[in-house]
Scaffold this motif. Structure first.
Motif, PDB file in Angstrom:
ATOM      1  N   MET A  56       0.932  -1.317  -0.140  1.00  0.00           N
ATOM      2  CA  MET A  56      -0.180  -0.003   0.126  1.00  0.00           C
ATOM      3  C   MET A  56       0.936   1.196  -0.081  1.00  0.00           C
ATOM      4  SD  MET A  56      -2.589   1.576   2.907  1.00  0.00           S
ATOM      5  CE  MET A  56      -1.431   0.861   4.304  1.00  0.00           C
ATOM      6  N   PHE A  57       0.541   2.204  -0.810  1.00  0.00           N
ATOM      7  CA  PHE A  57       1.279   3.527  -1.071  1.00  0.00           C
ATOM      8  C   PHE A  57       0.554   4.536   0.207  1.00  0.00           C
ATOM      9  CE2 PHE A  57       4.523   2.739  -3.883  1.00  0.00           C
ATOM     10  CZ  PHE A  57       3.959   1.623  -4.776  1.00  0.00           C
ATOM     11  N   ALA A  58       1.267   5.290   0.907  1.00  0.00           N
ATOM     12  CA  ALA A  58       0.971   6.267   1.547  1.00  0.00           C
ATOM     13  C   ALA A  58       0.458   7.511   0.641  1.00  0.00           C
ATOM     14  CB  ALA A  58       1.951   6.805   2.667  1.00  0.00           C
ATOM     15  N   LEU A  59      -0.484   8.190   1.047  1.00  0.00           N
ATOM     16  CA  LEU A  59      -1.093   9.458   0.163  1.00  0.00           C
ATOM     17  C   LEU A  59      -0.429  10.621   0.755  1.00  0.00           C
ATOM     18  CD1 LEU A  59      -4.761   8.254   0.254  1.00  0.00           C
ATOM     19  CD2 LEU A  59      -3.006   7.803  -1.400  1.00  0.00           C
ATOM     20  N   GLY A  60      -0.701  11.482  -0.171  1.00  0.00           N
ATOM     21  CA  GLY A  60      -0.129  12.792   0.415  1.00  0.00           C
ATOM     22  C   GLY A  60       1.455  13.153   0.246  1.00  0.00           C
ATOM     23  N   ALA A  61       1.848  13.999   1.094  1.00  0.00           N
ATOM     24  CA  ALA A  61       3.297  14.502   0.949  1.00  0.00           C
ATOM     25  C   ALA A  61       4.199  13.248   1.423  1.00  0.00           C
ATOM     26  CB  ALA A  61       3.352  15.650   1.924  1.00  0.00           C
ATOM     27  N   SER A  62       3.696  12.191   2.100  1.00  0.00           N
ATOM     28  CA  SER A  62       4.422  11.057   2.447  1.00  0.00           C
ATOM     29  C   SER A  62       4.620  10.215   1.466  1.00  0.00           C
ATOM     30  CB  SER A  62       4.035  10.575   3.913  1.00  0.00           C
ATOM     31  OG  SER A  62       2.810  10.293   3.698  1.00  0.00           O
ATOM     32  N   ALA A  63       3.925  10.146   0.348  1.00  0.00           N
ATOM     33  CA  ALA A  63       3.895   9.196  -0.691  1.00  0.00           C
ATOM     34  C   ALA A  63       5.316   8.833  -1.069  1.00  0.00           C
ATOM     35  CB  ALA A  63       3.131   9.570  -1.947  1.00  0.00           C
ATOM     36  N   GLY A  64       6.468   9.472  -0.970  1.00  0.00           N
ATOM     37  CA  GLY A  64       7.510   9.081  -1.187  1.00  0.00           C
ATOM     38  C   GLY A  64       8.368   8.144  -0.047  1.00  0.00           C
ATOM     39  N   VAL A  65       7.484   7.751   1.026  1.00  0.00           N
ATOM     40  CA  VAL A  65       8.169   6.870   1.923  1.00  0.00           C
ATOM     41  C   VAL A  65       7.629   5.622   1.605  1.00  0.00           C
ATOM     42  CG1 VAL A  65       8.457   8.536   3.391  1.00  0.00           C
ATOM     43  CG2 VAL A  65       6.342   7.281   3.540  1.00  0.00           C
ATOM     44  N   ALA A  66       6.817   5.087   0.420  1.00  0.00           N
ATOM     45  CA  ALA A  66       6.328   3.735   0.299  1.00  0.00           C
ATOM     46  C   ALA A  66       7.622   3.148  -0.454  1.00  0.00           C
ATOM     47  CB  ALA A  66       5.425   3.792  -0.787  1.00  0.00           C
ATOM     48  N   SER A  67       7.685   1.837  -0.252  1.00  0.00           N
ATOM     49  CA  SER A  67       9.129   1.093  -0.924  1.00  0.00           C
ATOM     50  C   SER A  67       8.620   0.671  -2.186  1.00  0.00           C
ATOM     51  CB  SER A  67       9.359   0.197  -0.045  1.00  0.00           C
ATOM     52  OG  SER A  67       8.356  -0.925  -0.037  1.00  0.00           O
ATOM     53  N   SER A  68       9.469   0.164  -3.008  1.00  0.00           N
ATOM     54  CA  SER A  68       9.227  -0.468  -4.187  1.00  0.00           C
ATOM     55  C   SER A  68       7.961  -1.659  -4.189  1.00  0.00           C
ATOM     56  CB  SER A  68      10.651  -0.870  -4.957  1.00  0.00           C
ATOM     57  OG  SER A  68      11.167  -1.841  -4.302  1.00  0.00           O
ATOM     58  N   MET A  94       8.457   2.471   7.179  1.00  0.00           N
ATOM     59  CA  MET A  94       8.210   2.953   8.638  1.00  0.00           C
ATOM     60  C   MET A  94       9.492   3.780   8.896  1.00  0.00           C
ATOM     61  SD  MET A  94       5.335   2.548   9.281  1.00  0.00           S
ATOM     62  CE  MET A  94       5.059   2.538  11.139  1.00  0.00           C
ATOM     63  N   ASP A  95      10.646   3.168   8.630  1.00  0.00           N
ATOM     64  CA  ASP A  95      11.881   4.235   9.037  1.00  0.00           C
ATOM     65  C   ASP A  95      11.828   5.471   8.498  1.00  0.00           C
ATOM     66  OD1 ASP A  95      13.070   2.002  10.281  1.00  0.00           O
ATOM     67  OD2 ASP A  95      14.233   1.164   8.817  1.00  0.00           O
ATOM     68  N   ALA A  96      11.547   5.499   7.313  1.00  0.00           N
ATOM     69  CA  ALA A  96      11.384   7.032   6.682  1.00  0.00           C
ATOM     70  C   ALA A  96      10.293   7.828   7.246  1.00  0.00           C
ATOM     71  CB  ALA A  96      10.907   6.818   4.815  1.00  0.00           C
ATOM     72  N   LEU A  97       9.067   7.304   7.544  1.00  0.00           N
ATOM     73  CA  LEU A  97       8.357   7.807   8.393  1.00  0.00           C
ATOM     74  C   LEU A  97       8.548   8.551   9.623  1.00  0.00           C
ATOM     75  CD1 LEU A  97       4.835   5.868   7.612  1.00  0.00           C
ATOM     76  CD2 LEU A  97       5.563   8.198   6.820  1.00  0.00           C
ATOM     77  N   PHE A  98       9.615   7.494  10.362  1.00  0.00           N
ATOM     78  CA  PHE A  98      10.002   7.941  11.575  1.00  0.00           C
ATOM     79  C   PHE A  98      11.236   9.003  11.577  1.00  0.00           C
ATOM     80  CE2 PHE A  98       7.931   4.281  13.598  1.00  0.00           C
ATOM     81  CZ  PHE A  98       7.407   4.942  14.479  1.00  0.00           C
ATOM     82  N   GLN A  99      11.783   9.068  10.542  1.00  0.00           N
ATOM     83  CA  GLN A  99      12.795  10.176  10.003  1.00  0.00           C
ATOM     84  C   GLN A  99      12.040  11.341   9.912  1.00  0.00           C
ATOM     85  OE1 GLN A  99      16.130  10.307  10.305  1.00  0.00           O
ATOM     86  NE2 GLN A  99      16.268  12.344   9.589  1.00  0.00           N
TER      87      GLN A  99
END
Length: 173
Positions: free
Chosen positions: A1-13, A19-24
């Motif tokens: 599942m891909f996150a929506l909005g500004a955090s869409a870049g934290v989804a892996s391939s 989650m590590d990118a989200l915590f960062q």
């Protein structure tokens, strides 16, 4: 599942949330990106991987919202029995135990949630609140500080730590 909005870049391939990118992103002191990361983290933590277990969590949280600790504990115990690796189940049940005034089981559930997910900032803050209410200011401050290392914008931890530091150390005038 891909996150929506500004955090869409934290989804892996592979399509799972990084989650590590989200915590960062959550730990960034500037900007408002942390709010999106916080929302995405909480959303991911609410997913057990099973619709039936998600329903038990929802029912437990609804009972908590209504102040019905006994019903909440029932639903959340069923959840932790059937999904023992789901940290949010323990964190939610801890809230129900605390509502009932049963701090021993609540603290045990928070400790278990933190074993499963050491970055569970909600569990750390809950731990701080309970320890503060029990008069264990040093351990409460440690819990609040641990929360703020993970989530420096967590207002309840900021307020709790400030309150305890003021009470225990006073102010320099």
């Amino acid at each position: 599942m891909f996150a929506l909005g500004a955090s869409a870049g934290v989804a892996s391939s592979q399509g799972t949330v990084d989650m590590d990118a989200l915590f960062q992103q959550l730990s960034q002191p500037e900007g408002e990106g942390w709010r999106i990361a916080e929302s995405d983290i909480l959303r991911e933590w609410s997913k057990s991987g099973s619709p039936a277990m998600d329903l038990l969590l929802k029912r437990g949280e609804e009972a908590l919202d209504q102040g019905d600790a006994v019903t909440a504990i029932g639903h959340l115990t069923a959840l932790t029995d059937h999904a023992p690796d789901f940290a949010t189940g323990y964190q939610a049940r801890a809230a129900a135990y605390a509502l009932k005034g049963d701090y021993g089981p609540a603290i045990a559930d928070l400790a278990h949630a933190l074993e499963l997910e050491p970055r569970q900032f909600a569990a750390l803050t809950q731990m701080g609140v309970m320890l503060e209410e029990m008069g264990d200011d040093e351990r409460a401050m440690a819990a609040y500080r641990a929360t703020l290392e993970i989530h420096p914008h967590q207002q309840e931890a900021i307020d709790g730590l400030a309150r305890l530091e003021m009470a225990n150390h006073g102010t320099d005038i």
